[in-house]
Design a protein around this motif. Structure first.
Motif, PDB file in Angstrom:
ATOM      1  N   UNK A 100       7.561   4.439   9.305  1.00 49.54           N
ATOM      2  CA  UNK A 100       7.387   5.409   7.796  1.00 49.54           C
ATOM      3  C   UNK A 100       6.555   4.193   7.274  1.00 49.54           C
ATOM      4  N   UNK A 101       6.775   2.612   7.302  1.00 49.89           N
ATOM      5  CA  UNK A 101       6.245   1.886   6.132  1.00 49.89           C
ATOM      6  C   UNK A 101       4.192   2.200   6.495  1.00 49.89           C
ATOM      7  N   UNK A 102       4.128   2.619   7.311  1.00 48.60           N
ATOM      8  CA  UNK A 102       2.221   3.005   8.049  1.00 48.60           C
ATOM      9  C   UNK A 102       1.938   4.007   7.426  1.00 48.60           C
ATOM     10  N   UNK A 103       3.151   5.532   8.089  1.00 42.42           N
ATOM     11  CA  UNK A 103       2.615   6.487   7.069  1.00 42.42           C
ATOM     12  C   UNK A 103       1.704   6.785   5.460  1.00 42.42           C
ATOM     13  N   UNK A 104       3.281   5.947   4.980  1.00 39.57           N
ATOM     14  CA  UNK A 104       3.388   5.651   3.457  1.00 39.57           C
ATOM     15  C   UNK A 104       1.853   5.301   2.730  1.00 39.57           C
ATOM     16  N   UNK A 105       1.827   4.305   3.475  1.00 39.93           N
ATOM     17  CA  UNK A 105       0.413   3.120   3.907  1.00 39.93           C
ATOM     18  C   UNK A 105      -1.345   4.149   3.564  1.00 39.93           C
ATOM     19  N   UNK A 106      -0.842   5.282   4.933  1.00 37.10           N
ATOM     20  CA  UNK A 106      -1.921   5.857   5.067  1.00 37.10           C
ATOM     21  C   UNK A 106      -2.496   6.737   3.973  1.00 37.10           C
ATOM     22  N   UNK A 107      -0.992   6.950   3.036  1.00 41.47           N
ATOM     23  CA  UNK A 107      -1.020   8.597   2.204  1.00 41.47           C
ATOM     24  C   UNK A 107      -0.958   7.750   0.804  1.00 41.47           C
ATOM     25  N   UNK A 108      -0.248   6.499   0.402  1.00 40.32           N
ATOM     26  CA  UNK A 108      -1.782   6.122  -1.065  1.00 40.32           C
ATOM     27  C   UNK A 108      -1.943   4.645  -0.198  1.00 40.32           C
ATOM     28  N   UNK A 109      -3.620   5.126   0.272  1.00 42.31           N
ATOM     29  CA  UNK A 109      -4.211   3.764   0.458  1.00 42.31           C
ATOM     30  C   UNK A 109      -4.511   2.997  -0.856  1.00 42.31           C
ATOM     31  N   UNK A 110      -4.315   3.286  -1.795  1.00 44.91           N
ATOM     32  CA  UNK A 110      -4.229   2.518  -3.925  1.00 44.91           C
ATOM     33  C   UNK A 110      -4.027   1.399  -3.360  1.00 44.91           C
ATOM     34  N   UNK A 111      -2.064   1.417  -2.978  1.00 52.04           N
ATOM     35  CA  UNK A 111      -1.516   0.150  -2.240  1.00 52.04           C
ATOM     36  C   UNK A 111      -2.135  -0.814  -1.883  1.00 52.04           C
ATOM     37  N   UNK A 112      -0.735  -1.886  -2.045  1.00 50.05           N
ATOM     38  CA  UNK A 112      -1.760  -2.871  -0.759  1.00 50.05           C
ATOM     39  C   UNK A 112       0.105  -2.655   0.008  1.00 50.05           C
ATOM     40  N   UNK A 113      -0.167  -1.927   0.573  1.00 51.56           N
ATOM     41  CA  UNK A 113       1.896  -2.000   1.777  1.00 51.56           C
ATOM     42  C   UNK A 113       1.799  -3.367   2.764  1.00 51.56           C
ATOM     43  N   UNK A 114       3.039  -3.752   2.497  1.00 48.52           N
ATOM     44  CA  UNK A 114       2.693  -4.486   3.400  1.00 48.52           C
ATOM     45  C   UNK A 114       3.957  -4.284   4.461  1.00 48.52           C
ATOM     46  N   UNK A 115       3.357  -4.601   5.793  1.00 45.70           N
ATOM     47  CA  UNK A 115       4.891  -3.749   6.851  1.00 45.70           C
ATOM     48  C   UNK A 115       5.779  -4.677   7.532  1.00 45.70           C
ATOM     49  N   UNK A 116       6.254  -4.492   7.162  1.00 48.05           N
ATOM     50  CA  UNK A 116       7.835  -5.382   8.362  1.00 48.05           C
ATOM     51  C   UNK A 116       7.800  -4.406   9.048  1.00 48.05           C
ATOM     52  N   UNK A 143       6.498  -4.640  -0.455  1.00 47.73           N
ATOM     53  CA  UNK A 143       6.714  -5.084   0.838  1.00 47.73           C
ATOM     54  C   UNK A 143       7.971  -3.752   1.116  1.00 47.73           C
ATOM     55  N   UNK A 144       7.609  -3.147   2.263  1.00 49.79           N
ATOM     56  CA  UNK A 144       7.926  -1.740   2.805  1.00 49.79           C
ATOM     57  C   UNK A 144       9.291  -2.292   4.214  1.00 49.79           C
ATOM     58  N   UNK A 145      10.642  -2.555   3.689  1.00 49.56           N
ATOM     59  CA  UNK A 145      11.079  -2.711   4.578  1.00 49.56           C
ATOM     60  C   UNK A 145      12.496  -1.646   5.065  1.00 49.56           C
ATOM     61  N   UNK A 146      13.171  -1.031   6.394  1.00 54.76           N
ATOM     62  CA  UNK A 146      12.364  -2.427   7.014  1.00 54.76           C
ATOM     63  C   UNK A 146      11.333  -1.597   8.370  1.00 54.76           C
ATOM     64  N   UNK A 147      11.173   0.210   8.080  1.00 50.39           N
ATOM     65  CA  UNK A 147      10.481   0.557   9.138  1.00 50.39           C
ATOM     66  C   UNK A 147       8.826   0.533   8.945  1.00 50.39           C
ATOM     67  N   UNK A 148       8.241  -0.191  10.288  1.00 41.50           N
ATOM     68  CA  UNK A 148       6.865  -0.060  10.149  1.00 41.50           C
ATOM     69  C   UNK A 148       6.736   1.091  10.135  1.00 41.50           C
TER      70      UNK A 148
END
Ligand code: 13P
Ligand code: SF4
Length: 303
Positions: free
Chosen positions: A151-167, A144-149
């Motif tokens: 930066x969180x979205x950017x990380x999710x694209x770079x690390x596709x193997x994780x399930x990143x839940x955005x805030x 669960x990546x907080x608070x920035x959707x």
């Protein structure tokens, strides 16, 4: 006159054995008298080893608070106690608790741009300069990546193997840059490379040549063989960019790139707190001890 104030700051700082830390978004005059200027990660790391007992921090609330948490023996003053980061409050402890119940292996990854309360409920902190590396190395699948959707979205694209839940938090200054504004700036300067902070929206990142923290942007511009750059982040970075690269040209995309909270750090207020010792940052022992854990984990994992 400002130069008299700046000289007084320099003299008083020596007299009081104080050290001035400033973020790259602080006004130019503040950066010019600071002992250390850097991005959030550099300033947090520096906080571990500062020998002076009095730190004046020119940035926003969460940054000074992090310094106090990391080095509680020091007195930390800020020029303006109301300088705050809007995004730092854009997540909720209830949501963290709810998701912890839903996922057994959840890691709550907290962008350092957050209140100490949010850090108390998080597993590890990150900054824009280490978020991808730290998330990649976590053993947890669910994040669960907080608070920035953004930066969180950017990380999710770079690390596709994780399930990143955005805030749903965001920086109002970076998120205000529109695709039309950026396209217009690109049309005006077609040869320029676009350097962007990951707090900008996804469509802006897609139009960029390089994405990184403020320190990464500075490094890229200095090392690049190109001579012109469009900058998509707060205009305070213009000061070190121009100082370090006098022969290169920098254009800011859009006109909204001023974080008014960062600009509350004026030389007059800095001098005032040095003289009076006002605006001391206080964090209760319980909060400090809890919030230190995710910050320490970040400092350890980024080594
Ligand atoms: P950096 O992580 O690059 O210091 O950025 C901090 C910030 O507040 C961006 O808006
Ligand atoms: Fe917070 Fe945005 Fe200002 Fe950075 S620019 S301190 S994220 S409000």
């Amino acid at each position: 006159m400002t130069s008299d104030i700046l000289n007084e700051i320099i003299n008083l700082k020596k007299e009081k054995n104080a050290v001035i830390l400033a973020h790259y978004y602080a006004p130019d005059e503040i950066q010019s008298v600071a002992d250390y200027v850097g991005d959030s990660f550099y300033l947090a790391r520096l906080a571990e080893n500062i020998p002076e007992d009095l730190i004046v921090f020119c940035g926003v609330g969460f940054m000074a608070e992090s310094v106090k948490i990391i080095n509680p023996e020091k007195t930390v003053l800020v020029p303006d106690i109301s300088a705050d980061c809007a995004m730092a409050h854009m997540a909720s402890v209830e949501k963290i608790k709810k998701l912890r119940k839903e996922y057994d292996d959840l890691a709550v990854v907290c962008y350092i741009n957050s209140t100490a309360d949010l850090k108390c409920h998080s597993d590890i902190c990150v900054t824009s300069s280490n978020a991808v590396k730290i998330v990649k190395n976590l053993p947890n699948k669910n994040i669960f990546f907080i608070p920035d959707k953004n930066l969180g979205g950017y990380v999710a694209e770079q690390v596709p193997e994780k399930n990143i839940i955005l805030n749903d938090g965001y920086c109002p200054i970076h998120a205000a840059l529109t695709v039309d504004d950026l396209k217009k700036t690109i049309e005006e300067h077609p040869m320029a490379k676009v350097l962007t902070h990951p707090e900008c929206e996804r469509e802006i990142l897609e139009l960029s040549d390089y994405i990184g923290s403020t320190a990464d942007i500075l490094k890229y511009a200095s090392e690049s063989e190109y001579g012109e750059f469009i900058i998509c982040t707060e205009d305070g970075v213009g000061y070190p960019l121009k100082k370090n690269n006098p022969d290169k040209k920098f254009y800011f995309a859009g006109e909204q790139f001023k974080c008014m909270d960062m600009k509350l750090n004026t030389p007059e207020k800095l001098l005032h707190v040095l003289k009076t010792g006002e605006n001391e940052i206080k964090v209760s022992k319980t909060k400090r001890e809890k919030a230190l854990l995710p910050l320490k984990r970040m400092l350890e994992s980024a080594k």
